[in-house]
Design an enzyme around this catalytic site. Structure first.
Site, PDB file in Angstrom:
ATOM      1  CG  ASN A 263     -72.632 -22.364  19.470  1.00 20.63           C
ATOM      2  OD1 ASN A 263     -71.495 -22.729  19.786  1.00 20.63           O
ATOM      3  ND2 ASN A 263     -73.493 -21.986  20.387  1.00 20.63           N
ATOM      4  CB  CYS A 264     -67.285 -20.797  18.253  1.00 18.62           C
ATOM      5  SG  CYS A 264     -65.781 -19.577  18.302  1.00 18.62           S
ATOM      6  CG  ASP A 265     -69.732 -15.713  15.214  1.00 18.43           C
ATOM      7  OD1 ASP A 265     -70.850 -16.518  15.165  1.00 18.43           O
ATOM      8  OD2 ASP A 265     -69.917 -14.644  15.848  1.00 18.43           O
TER       9      ASP A 265
END
Length: 114
Positions: free
Chosen positions: A9-11
């Site tokens: 879920n890290c951009d």
């Protein structure tokens, strides 16, 4: 073989995955949280990159450490923290042809896969 390490879920991970896919680079994604993290892998990454470069000091997890923990951080404590709290590892870490790269910059990836 190319492997991208991080948290799904890290951009920045999303940007790196999008770049790799758009440039037809076959890769495997290893999610620290879902797939786990081995001490041996962390030690190898540290040897290649250095613990100071790997430690994410901007993240919430690091900011929640006590002032004493932050001031007295060294290789041993950083490695222990990164193993326990995988969000403290800067993302992504890319391994391509046994070389380690940290962070995502399109220009750097263009050079790596040229």
């Amino acid at each position: 073989m190319t492997t991208l390490y991080g948290i799904k879920n890290c951009d920045t991970i999303k940007k790196a995955k999008a770049w790799l896919s758009a440039n037809n680079v076959e890769f495997t994604f290893h999610d620290y949280r879902a797939d786990g993290l081995e001490l041996e892998w962390l030690q190898n990454a540290e040897q290649a990159l250095g613990w100071e470069q790997m430690l994410n000091k901007r993240g919430t997890t690091f900011r929640q450490l006590s002032d004493e923990q932050k001031q007295n951080i060294n290789k041993e404590s950083a490695m222990s923290l990164m193993l326990e709290h995988v969000a403290m590892i800067k993302r992504p870490i890319l391994i391509h042809n046994n070389q380690y790269f940290i962070g995502f910059k399109a220009d750097q990836y263009s050079e790596v896969f040229a």
